[in-house]
Design a protein around this motif. Structure first.
Motif, short mmCIF file in Angstrom:
data_model
loop_
_atom_site.label_atom_id
_atom_site.label_comp_id
_atom_site.label_asym_id
_atom_site.label_seq_id
_atom_site.Cartn_x
_atom_site.Cartn_y
_atom_site.Cartn_z
N ILE A 134 0.72 -1.06 -0.22
CA ILE A 134 -0.10 -0.04 0.35
C ILE A 134 1.06 1.45 -0.24
O ILE A 134 0.19 2.45 -0.95
CB ILE A 134 -0.85 0.29 1.36
N ILE A 135 1.79 1.40 0.57
CA ILE A 135 2.65 2.36 0.31
C ILE A 135 3.59 2.73 -0.84
O ILE A 135 4.01 3.66 -1.09
CB ILE A 135 3.73 1.80 1.47
N LEU A 136 3.81 1.04 -1.42
CA LEU A 136 4.25 1.93 -2.60
C LEU A 136 3.30 1.93 -3.84
O LEU A 136 3.21 2.97 -4.26
CB LEU A 136 4.78 0.24 -3.70
N PHE A 137 2.24 1.95 -3.39
CA PHE A 137 0.31 2.59 -3.77
C PHE A 137 1.06 4.20 -3.62
O PHE A 137 0.65 4.43 -4.79
CB PHE A 137 -0.79 2.09 -3.99
N TYR A 138 0.75 4.29 -2.40
CA TYR A 138 0.43 5.51 -2.34
C TYR A 138 1.77 6.43 -2.86
O TYR A 138 1.88 7.09 -3.78
CB TYR A 138 0.77 5.94 -1.00
N LEU A 139 2.93 6.07 -3.64
CA LEU A 139 4.72 6.25 -4.15
C LEU A 139 4.58 6.61 -5.30
O LEU A 139 4.88 7.25 -5.92
CB LEU A 139 5.49 5.55 -3.41
N SER A 140 3.86 5.37 -5.89
CA SER A 140 3.65 5.11 -7.57
C SER A 140 2.38 6.36 -7.88
O SER A 140 1.73 6.62 -9.19
CB SER A 140 3.69 4.11 -7.74
N ILE A 141 1.62 6.33 -7.12
CA ILE A 141 -0.45 6.75 -7.64
C ILE A 141 -0.58 8.68 -7.34
O ILE A 141 -0.55 8.99 -8.15
CB ILE A 141 -0.92 5.88 -7.05
N PHE A 142 -0.10 8.66 -5.93
CA PHE A 142 -0.30 10.01 -5.08
C PHE A 142 -0.02 10.91 -6.04
O PHE A 142 -0.60 12.20 -6.78
CB PHE A 142 -0.29 9.70 -3.90
N PRO A 143 1.90 10.39 -6.40
CA PRO A 143 2.38 11.90 -7.22
C PRO A 143 1.70 12.22 -8.13
O PRO A 143 1.76 13.65 -8.75
CB PRO A 143 3.57 11.70 -7.19
N GLN A 144 0.87 11.73 -9.14
CA GLN A 144 0.33 11.57 -10.22
C GLN A 144 -1.28 12.59 -10.29
O GLN A 144 -1.25 12.53 -11.34
CB GLN A 144 0.55 10.56 -11.36
#
Length: 216
Positions: free
Chosen positions: A137-147
Protein backbone atom coordinates in the motif's frame (compact mmCIF):
# COMPACT_ATOMS: atom_id res chain seq x y z
CA UNK A 1 -7.71 19.24 -8.30
CA UNK A 2 -10.73 19.02 -10.62
CA UNK A 3 -13.59 16.56 -10.68
CA UNK A 4 -12.21 14.67 -13.69
CA UNK A 5 -8.99 13.96 -11.81
CA UNK A 6 -10.92 12.69 -8.81
CA UNK A 7 -13.04 10.40 -11.00
CA UNK A 8 -9.94 8.94 -12.62
CA UNK A 9 -8.38 8.30 -9.22
CA UNK A 10 -11.59 6.73 -7.90
CA UNK A 11 -11.67 4.45 -10.94
CA UNK A 12 -8.10 3.28 -10.33
CA UNK A 13 -8.85 2.64 -6.66
CA UNK A 14 -11.99 0.66 -7.52
CA UNK A 15 -10.15 -1.57 -9.98
CA UNK A 16 -7.53 -2.30 -7.34
CA UNK A 17 -10.18 -2.89 -4.67
CA UNK A 18 -12.02 -5.60 -6.61
CA UNK A 19 -8.83 -7.66 -6.84
CA UNK A 20 -8.97 -9.92 -3.75
CA UNK A 21 -6.37 -9.03 -1.12
CA UNK A 22 -5.84 -9.36 2.65
CA UNK A 23 -8.27 -6.53 3.43
CA UNK A 24 -11.09 -8.02 1.37
CA UNK A 25 -10.43 -11.50 2.69
CA UNK A 26 -10.63 -10.32 6.28
CA UNK A 27 -13.95 -8.53 5.72
CA UNK A 28 -15.42 -11.50 3.83
CA UNK A 29 -14.30 -14.00 6.46
CA UNK A 30 -15.76 -11.90 9.29
CA UNK A 31 -19.05 -11.47 7.42
CA UNK A 32 -19.29 -15.22 6.82
CA UNK A 33 -18.27 -16.47 10.22
CA UNK A 34 -19.33 -13.70 12.62
CA UNK A 35 -21.74 -10.89 11.68
CA UNK A 36 -22.20 -7.86 9.49
CA UNK A 37 -21.67 -5.58 12.46
CA UNK A 38 -18.19 -6.96 13.08
CA UNK A 39 -17.41 -6.87 9.36
CA UNK A 40 -18.35 -3.18 9.41
CA UNK A 41 -15.77 -2.76 12.18
CA UNK A 42 -13.18 -4.36 9.90
CA UNK A 43 -14.10 -1.85 7.20
CA UNK A 44 -13.76 1.10 9.57
CA UNK A 45 -10.32 -0.17 10.54
CA UNK A 46 -9.24 -0.57 6.93
CA UNK A 47 -10.56 2.90 6.07
CA UNK A 48 -8.72 4.45 9.01
CA UNK A 49 -5.56 2.78 7.75
CA UNK A 50 -5.95 4.48 4.37
CA UNK A 51 -6.18 7.87 6.04
CA UNK A 52 -3.05 7.19 8.07
CA UNK A 53 -1.23 6.07 4.92
CA UNK A 54 -2.35 9.25 3.17
CA UNK A 55 -1.09 11.45 5.98
CA UNK A 56 2.23 9.60 6.22
CA UNK A 57 2.66 9.80 2.47
CA UNK A 58 2.02 13.54 2.55
CA UNK A 59 4.70 13.98 5.19
CA UNK A 60 7.24 12.15 3.06
CA UNK A 61 7.65 9.23 5.43
CA UNK A 62 6.55 6.76 2.80
CA UNK A 63 9.40 7.92 0.59
CA UNK A 64 11.83 7.33 3.43
CA UNK A 65 10.49 3.81 3.97
CA UNK A 66 10.68 3.02 0.28
CA UNK A 67 14.29 4.20 0.02
CA UNK A 68 15.46 2.56 3.24
CA UNK A 69 15.85 -1.17 2.70
CA UNK A 70 16.03 -1.75 6.46
CA UNK A 71 12.80 0.12 7.19
CA UNK A 72 11.00 -1.54 4.29
CA UNK A 73 12.15 -5.03 5.32
CA UNK A 74 11.11 -4.44 8.92
CA UNK A 75 7.61 -3.34 7.91
CA UNK A 76 7.34 -6.13 5.36
CA UNK A 77 8.19 -8.92 7.78
CA UNK A 78 5.95 -7.54 10.48
CA UNK A 79 3.18 -7.74 7.88
CA UNK A 80 4.24 -11.27 6.92
CA UNK A 81 4.19 -12.32 10.58
CA UNK A 82 0.71 -10.86 11.07
CA UNK A 83 -0.72 -12.57 7.97
CA UNK A 84 0.90 -15.82 9.06
CA UNK A 85 -0.71 -15.44 12.48
CA UNK A 86 -4.14 -14.93 10.90
CA UNK A 87 -3.61 -17.96 8.65
CA UNK A 88 -2.47 -20.32 11.40
CA UNK A 89 -5.23 -19.12 13.74
CA UNK A 90 -7.85 -19.84 11.09
CA UNK A 91 -6.46 -23.32 10.33
CA UNK A 92 -6.28 -24.18 14.04
CA UNK A 93 -9.88 -23.09 14.43
CA UNK A 94 -10.77 -25.41 11.55
CA UNK A 95 -9.21 -28.35 13.36
CA UNK A 96 -11.41 -27.89 16.41
CA UNK A 97 -14.62 -26.36 15.07
CA UNK A 98 -17.84 -28.31 14.84
CA UNK A 99 -19.78 -25.65 12.98
CA UNK A 100 -19.64 -21.90 12.62
CA UNK A 101 -22.74 -20.54 14.27
CA UNK A 102 -24.82 -18.01 12.43
CA UNK A 103 -25.17 -14.79 14.41
CA UNK A 104 -28.32 -12.68 14.10
CA UNK A 105 -27.55 -9.37 12.49
CA UNK A 106 -26.82 -6.66 15.07
CA UNK A 107 -27.55 -9.00 18.00
CA UNK A 108 -25.36 -7.25 20.55
CA UNK A 109 -26.16 -9.62 23.39
CA UNK A 110 -25.05 -12.66 21.38
CA UNK A 111 -21.92 -10.96 20.05
CA UNK A 112 -20.80 -9.97 23.55
CA UNK A 113 -20.68 -13.61 24.69
CA UNK A 114 -17.32 -14.06 22.98
CA UNK A 115 -15.08 -11.09 23.71
CA UNK A 116 -12.15 -12.46 21.74
CA UNK A 117 -13.95 -12.70 18.42
CA UNK A 118 -16.92 -10.39 18.86
CA UNK A 119 -15.32 -7.23 20.19
CA UNK A 120 -15.97 -4.32 17.89
CA UNK A 121 -12.63 -2.80 18.86
CA UNK A 122 -10.84 -6.08 18.20
CA UNK A 123 -12.24 -6.31 14.66
CA UNK A 124 -11.54 -2.64 14.03
CA UNK A 125 -7.93 -3.27 15.05
CA UNK A 126 -7.68 -6.31 12.78
CA UNK A 127 -8.81 -4.24 9.81
CA UNK A 128 -6.46 -1.40 10.72
CA UNK A 129 -3.42 -3.65 11.15
CA UNK A 130 -4.12 -5.71 8.03
CA UNK A 131 -4.06 -2.45 6.06
CA UNK A 132 -1.17 -0.73 7.83
CA UNK A 133 1.18 -3.73 7.81
CA UNK A 134 1.10 -4.09 4.04
CA UNK A 135 4.06 -2.28 2.40
CA UNK A 136 2.42 -2.73 -1.00
CA UNK A 137 0.00 0.00 0.00
CA UNK A 138 2.93 2.31 0.69
CA UNK A 139 4.27 1.56 -2.79
CA UNK A 140 0.80 2.31 -4.18
CA UNK A 141 0.83 5.72 -2.56
CA UNK A 142 4.32 6.41 -3.86
CA UNK A 143 3.48 5.44 -7.43
CA UNK A 144 -0.06 6.80 -7.74
CA UNK A 145 -0.35 9.81 -5.45
CA UNK A 146 2.40 11.97 -7.05
CA UNK A 147 0.37 11.92 -10.26
CA UNK A 148 -2.66 13.49 -8.56
CA UNK A 149 -1.38 15.85 -5.87
CA UNK A 150 -0.07 19.35 -6.43
CA UNK A 151 3.09 20.73 -4.83
CA UNK A 152 1.15 23.65 -3.35
CA UNK A 153 -1.31 21.46 -1.44
CA UNK A 154 0.32 18.08 -0.85
CA UNK A 155 -1.24 17.43 2.57
CA UNK A 156 -4.80 18.50 1.72
CA UNK A 157 -4.74 16.71 -1.65
CA UNK A 158 -3.34 13.54 -0.07
CA UNK A 159 -5.99 13.49 2.65
CA UNK A 160 -8.70 14.11 0.05
CA UNK A 161 -7.46 11.20 -2.05
CA UNK A 162 -7.17 9.04 1.05
CA UNK A 163 -10.76 9.88 1.90
CA UNK A 164 -11.91 8.98 -1.61
CA UNK A 165 -10.05 5.69 -1.41
CA UNK A 166 -11.68 4.92 1.94
CA UNK A 167 -15.16 5.61 0.54
CA UNK A 168 -14.63 3.61 -2.66
CA UNK A 169 -13.08 0.61 -0.94
CA UNK A 170 -15.65 0.67 1.88
CA UNK A 171 -18.49 0.78 -0.65
CA UNK A 172 -17.12 -2.27 -2.44
CA UNK A 173 -16.66 -4.12 0.85
CA UNK A 174 -20.28 -3.40 1.75
CA UNK A 175 -21.24 -5.22 -1.46
CA UNK A 176 -18.97 -8.09 -0.41
CA UNK A 177 -20.72 -8.25 2.96
CA UNK A 178 -24.19 -8.35 1.36
CA UNK A 179 -23.12 -11.17 -0.97
CA UNK A 180 -21.58 -13.06 1.94
CA UNK A 181 -24.93 -13.24 3.72
CA UNK A 182 -26.29 -15.30 0.81
CA UNK A 183 -23.83 -18.09 1.55
CA UNK A 184 -23.80 -17.91 5.33
CA UNK A 185 -26.26 -20.79 5.77
CA UNK A 186 -23.64 -23.17 4.39
CA UNK A 187 -21.56 -22.62 7.51
CA UNK A 188 -24.09 -24.50 9.64
CA UNK A 189 -22.66 -27.68 8.10
CA UNK A 190 -19.54 -28.99 9.83
CA UNK A 191 -17.65 -29.82 6.62
CA UNK A 192 -18.39 -26.41 5.14
CA UNK A 193 -17.39 -24.70 8.38
CA UNK A 194 -14.06 -26.51 8.47
CA UNK A 195 -13.48 -25.91 4.76
CA UNK A 196 -13.94 -22.15 5.03
CA UNK A 197 -11.51 -22.06 7.96
CA UNK A 198 -8.89 -24.05 6.07
CA UNK A 199 -9.38 -22.12 2.85
CA UNK A 200 -9.19 -18.75 4.56
CA UNK A 201 -6.13 -19.80 6.56
CA UNK A 202 -4.41 -21.05 3.42
CA UNK A 203 -5.16 -17.84 1.54
CA UNK A 204 -3.83 -15.71 4.41
CA UNK A 205 -0.63 -17.78 4.41
CA UNK A 206 -0.45 -17.36 0.63
CA UNK A 207 -0.70 -13.60 0.98
CA UNK A 208 2.06 -13.76 3.57
CA UNK A 209 4.33 -15.69 1.21
CA UNK A 210 3.57 -13.30 -1.63
CA UNK A 211 4.25 -10.31 0.63
CA UNK A 212 7.56 -11.83 1.71
CA UNK A 213 8.68 -11.86 -1.93
CA UNK A 214 7.91 -8.15 -2.41
CA UNK A 215 10.97 -6.09 -3.22
CA UNK A 216 11.70 -2.39 -3.42
Amino acid sequence: MNIDTLIVFAGIVFLIAIVPGPNALLVLFTALTRSRTLAFSNILGVSSGFMVHAFVSAQGLSLILSQSSWAFLMLKYVGVAYLTYLGISSIRAGLTTQAIAMLPTDNRETEQTDKRYSSLLSHFTKGFLTNMLNPKIILFYLSIFPQFVSVESVVSDSLLLGGIQSVVVSSWFLVVIMLAQKFKALLNHVKAAKAIRYLTGGIFLGFGIKLASTKL
